[in-house]
Design an enzyme around this catalytic site. Structure first.
Site, PDB file in Angstrom:
ATOM      1  N   SER A  19     -70.342 -22.959  46.623  1.00 60.50           N
ATOM      2  CA  SER A  19     -71.637 -22.299  46.833  1.00 60.50           C
ATOM      3  C   SER A  19     -72.676 -23.191  47.513  1.00 60.50           C
ATOM      4  CB  SER A  19     -72.186 -21.774  45.504  1.00 60.50           C
ATOM      5  OG  SER A  19     -71.380 -20.727  45.042  1.00 60.50           O
ATOM      6  N   THR A  69     -72.979 -18.743  36.481  1.00 59.19           N
ATOM      7  CA  THR A  69     -71.540 -18.465  36.381  1.00 59.19           C
ATOM      8  C   THR A  69     -71.043 -18.754  34.978  1.00 59.19           C
ATOM      9  OG1 THR A  69     -69.418 -18.755  37.494  1.00 59.19           O
ATOM     10  CG2 THR A  69     -70.791 -20.725  37.335  1.00 59.19           C
ATOM     11  N   LYS A  73     -73.068 -15.728  32.175  1.00 60.58           N
ATOM     12  CA  LYS A  73     -73.503 -14.503  32.867  1.00 60.58           C
ATOM     13  C   LYS A  73     -74.092 -13.463  31.910  1.00 60.58           C
ATOM     14  CE  LYS A  73     -70.501 -14.836  36.886  1.00 60.58           C
ATOM     15  NZ  LYS A  73     -69.480 -14.202  37.729  1.00 60.58           N
ATOM     16  N   ASP A 109     -71.829  -9.736  42.122  1.00 60.11           N
ATOM     17  CA  ASP A 109     -70.364  -9.832  42.098  1.00 60.11           C
ATOM     18  C   ASP A 109     -69.720  -8.508  42.510  1.00 60.11           C
ATOM     19  OD1 ASP A 109     -70.042 -12.501  41.312  1.00 60.11           O
ATOM     20  OD2 ASP A 109     -70.290 -12.011  39.196  1.00 60.11           O
ATOM     21  N   GLY A 133     -56.904  -6.346  34.147  1.00 59.65           N
ATOM     22  CA  GLY A 133     -57.951  -7.280  33.750  1.00 59.65           C
ATOM     23  C   GLY A 133     -59.287  -6.590  33.610  1.00 59.65           C
ATOM     24  N   ALA A 134     -59.895  -6.750  32.423  1.00 58.16           N
ATOM     25  CA  ALA A 134     -61.180  -6.099  32.140  1.00 58.16           C
ATOM     26  C   ALA A 134     -62.142  -7.105  31.524  1.00 58.16           C
ATOM     27  CB  ALA A 134     -60.962  -4.906  31.213  1.00 58.16           C
ATOM     28  N   GLY A 135     -62.127  -8.344  32.049  1.00 58.62           N
ATOM     29  CA  GLY A 135     -63.085  -9.352  31.592  1.00 58.62           C
ATOM     30  C   GLY A 135     -64.342  -9.281  32.447  1.00 58.62           C
ATOM     31  N   VAL A 225     -58.662 -10.716  43.029  1.00 61.25           N
ATOM     32  CA  VAL A 225     -59.962 -11.383  42.833  1.00 61.25           C
ATOM     33  C   VAL A 225     -59.822 -12.901  42.776  1.00 61.25           C
ATOM     34  CG1 VAL A 225     -61.002  -9.416  41.626  1.00 61.25           C
ATOM     35  CG2 VAL A 225     -60.106 -11.331  40.302  1.00 61.25           C
ATOM     36  N   TYR A 227     -59.381 -16.475  43.910  1.00 64.11           N
ATOM     37  CA  TYR A 227     -59.542 -17.063  45.251  1.00 64.11           C
ATOM     38  C   TYR A 227     -59.271 -18.564  45.266  1.00 64.11           C
ATOM     39  CZ  TYR A 227     -64.191 -18.505  43.709  1.00 64.11           C
ATOM     40  OH  TYR A 227     -65.239 -19.075  43.027  1.00 64.11           O
TER      41      TYR A 227
HETATM   42  P1  NAD Z   1     -62.061 -13.292  31.813  1.00 64.51           P
HETATM   43  O1  NAD Z   1     -61.345 -14.284  30.969  1.00 64.51           O
HETATM   44  O2  NAD Z   1     -63.438 -12.842  31.454  1.00 64.51           O
HETATM   45  O3  NAD Z   1     -61.165 -11.961  31.930  1.00 64.51           O
HETATM   46  C1  NAD Z   1     -59.796 -11.953  32.240  1.00 64.51           C
HETATM   47  C2  NAD Z   1     -59.175 -10.712  31.583  1.00 64.51           C
HETATM   48  O4  NAD Z   1     -57.818 -10.599  32.018  1.00 64.51           O
HETATM   49  C3  NAD Z   1     -59.162 -10.771  30.051  1.00 64.51           C
HETATM   50  O5  NAD Z   1     -59.735  -9.600  29.527  1.00 64.51           O
HETATM   51  C4  NAD Z   1     -57.674 -10.897  29.712  1.00 64.51           C
HETATM   52  O6  NAD Z   1     -57.344 -10.291  28.470  1.00 64.51           O
HETATM   53  C5  NAD Z   1     -57.055 -10.182  30.889  1.00 64.51           C
HETATM   54  N1  NAD Z   1     -55.646 -10.508  31.130  1.00 64.51           N
HETATM   55  C6  NAD Z   1     -55.068 -11.734  31.143  1.00 64.51           C
HETATM   56  N2  NAD Z   1     -53.759 -11.617  31.430  1.00 64.51           N
HETATM   57  C7  NAD Z   1     -53.509 -10.301  31.627  1.00 64.51           C
HETATM   58  C8  NAD Z   1     -52.352  -9.544  31.968  1.00 64.51           C
HETATM   59  N3  NAD Z   1     -51.146 -10.129  32.152  1.00 64.51           N
HETATM   60  N4  NAD Z   1     -52.451  -8.205  32.074  1.00 64.51           N
HETATM   61  C9  NAD Z   1     -53.639  -7.594  31.864  1.00 64.51           C
HETATM   62  N5  NAD Z   1     -54.772  -8.257  31.530  1.00 64.51           N
HETATM   63  C10 NAD Z   1     -54.712  -9.588  31.429  1.00 64.51           C
HETATM   64  O7  NAD Z   1     -62.013 -13.905  33.275  1.00 64.51           O
HETATM   65  P2  NAD Z   1     -62.937 -13.438  34.509  1.00 64.51           P
HETATM   66  O8  NAD Z   1     -64.223 -14.193  34.467  1.00 64.51           O
HETATM   67  O9  NAD Z   1     -62.964 -11.969  34.531  1.00 64.51           O
HETATM   68  O10 NAD Z   1     -62.118 -14.029  35.747  1.00 64.51           O
HETATM   69  C11 NAD Z   1     -60.855 -13.488  36.128  1.00 64.51           C
HETATM   70  C12 NAD Z   1     -60.447 -14.104  37.451  1.00 64.51           C
HETATM   71  O11 NAD Z   1     -61.356 -13.659  38.456  1.00 64.51           O
HETATM   72  C13 NAD Z   1     -60.515 -15.638  37.487  1.00 64.51           C
HETATM   73  O12 NAD Z   1     -59.372 -16.122  38.151  1.00 64.51           O
HETATM   74  C14 NAD Z   1     -61.727 -15.944  38.321  1.00 64.51           C
HETATM   75  O13 NAD Z   1     -61.591 -17.131  39.061  1.00 64.51           O
HETATM   76  C15 NAD Z   1     -61.743 -14.743  39.261  1.00 64.51           C
HETATM   77  N6  NAD Z   1     -63.072 -14.460  39.809  1.00 64.51           N
HETATM   78  C16 NAD Z   1     -63.180 -14.346  41.153  1.00 64.51           C
HETATM   79  C17 NAD Z   1     -64.412 -14.080  41.711  1.00 64.51           C
HETATM   80  C18 NAD Z   1     -64.519 -13.974  43.209  1.00 64.51           C
HETATM   81  O14 NAD Z   1     -65.644 -14.082  43.708  1.00 64.51           O
HETATM   82  N7  NAD Z   1     -63.444 -13.737  43.916  1.00 64.51           N
HETATM   83  C19 NAD Z   1     -65.543 -13.889  40.899  1.00 64.51           C
HETATM   84  C20 NAD Z   1     -65.387 -13.991  39.513  1.00 64.51           C
HETATM   85  C21 NAD Z   1     -64.138 -14.284  38.976  1.00 64.51           C
END
Ligand code: NAD
Length: 281
Positions: A19, A69, A73, A109, A133-135, A225, A227
């Site tokens: 950034s 970040t 957040k 985002d 993924g629903a984080g 997502v 990167y």
């Molecule tokens: P997080 O830990 O908040 O959420 C990840 C979710 O994925 C969790 O709910 C977890 O239970 C779920 N998960 C893990 N393994 C799984 C599977 N096999 N099947 C289904 N669900 C599964 O993480 P986050 O902050 O949401 O980040 C996720 C990814 O996104 C990271 O790699 C991060 O680097 C990336 N990210 C990218 C950007 C971008 O600008 N491209 C921005 C934010 C985050």
């Protein structure tokens, strides 16, 4: 001489963040004096509980804004004076504008993902999409998916409560039935136009894919997502099959594009920022 735009990034383990370079090089290209500082909680040996002090310090030192970040957040929200409608809906803030004593929280985002997707696959079919993924990222990406026009989004997470929470929020905002929790992964993918990976799987620290390669097929588009790295196992496998793909770089760049605009009032050159991001390897 105009006052420089002074921005910080608050988070843990952010020494490798792109950034600062992304924002400052675009500032230089725009003729805007732009300073972007890392406020790394890991280096400072602080936790999210330091946020009130850091926000006050940033205001006193004349910062114009902060990117926020992991893991702050959501934690930052109680200390803000206003939220944009998107940040309110998502319950997460990655951009805080500090102006006239106000602390205004935004979420760029979801815009980042939407813009990267729009440019990468403008004509993709959006009838049925499966998201893994629903984080934190997943909530923003799912909001982007429905904003882009996905008719039905099936959300799958190893923690079903997380998938349910995101799907419920989306159904309230976009209408019942637009987002559901997936219980039969194979059937959902078989019926889908595209899939989105919003899990950390694909990062060096989290190798692998959220679904078996046998479920991929050439007419399925794949959006990522992750990167770091830009080419994940999922993208490599999908591309080898002939699937259309969008990598995680677009989300990373376009969230910065929108944050730059909010911070400085200057509309950045998005394609230049994208080229710069790509040149960072
Ligand atoms: P997080 O830990 O908040 O959420 C990840 C979710 O994925 C969790 O709910 C977890 O239970 C779920 N998960 C893990 N393994 C799984 C599977 N096999 N099947 C289904 N669900 C599964 O993480 P986050 O902050 O949401 O980040 C996720 C990814 O996104 C990271 O790699 C991060 O680097 C990336 N990210 C990218 C950007 C971008 O600008 N491209 C921005 C934010 C985050």
């Amino acid at each position: 001489m105009p006052k420089p735009v002074l921005i910080g990034l608050i988070g843990t383990g952010i020494q490798a963040s792109r950034s600062p370079a992304l924002h400052m090089q675009e500032g230089a290209a725009q003729g805007v004096s732009y300073i972007y500082k890392l406020i790394d909680l890991t280096e400072l040996r602080l936790g999210a509980e330091a946020l009130p002090d850091l926000l006050t310090a940033a205001e006193r030192l004349g910062f114009d804004g902060l990117n926020i970040t992991h893991p702050c957040k959501q934690a930052v929200i109680p200390y803000l004076t206003e939220l944009s409608p998107d940040a309110q809906a998502l319950g997460a803030v990655n951009t805080v504008v500090l102006r006239d004593g106000k602390r205004i929280g935004h979420n760029t985002d979801w815009f980042g993902f939407a813009e990267g997707f729009r440019r990468g696959m403008p004509d993709a079919r959006l009838d049925r999409v499966v998201q893994f993924g629903a984080g934190g990222a997943g909530a923003a990406v799912a909001h982007a998916a429905l904003t882009l026009g996905v008719a039905r989004l099936t959300i799958i997470d190893v923690d079903p409560a997380r998938a349910a929470s995101v799907a419920d929020g989306l159904s309230q905002r976009f209408g019942a039935g637009r987002a559901i929790v997936g219980t039969d992964r194979d059937a959902a993918v078989a019926a889908a136009d595209g899939i989105i990976n919003a899990t950390p799987l694909g990062m060096d620290a989290h190798p692998g894919m959220a679904l078996p390669a046998s479920l991929l097929r050439p007419d399925l588009w794949v959006a990522e997502v992750v990167y770091f790295p830009l080419e994940t196992e999922l993208l490599r496998t999908a591309r080898a099959l002939g699937c259309r793909t969008v990598d995680g770089g677009g989300m990373a760049v376009f969230q910065a594009v929108e944050a730059f605009r909010l911070f400085s009032g200057v509309t950045p050159d998005a394609e230049r920022m994208r080229r710069h991001f790509a040149s960072m390897g």
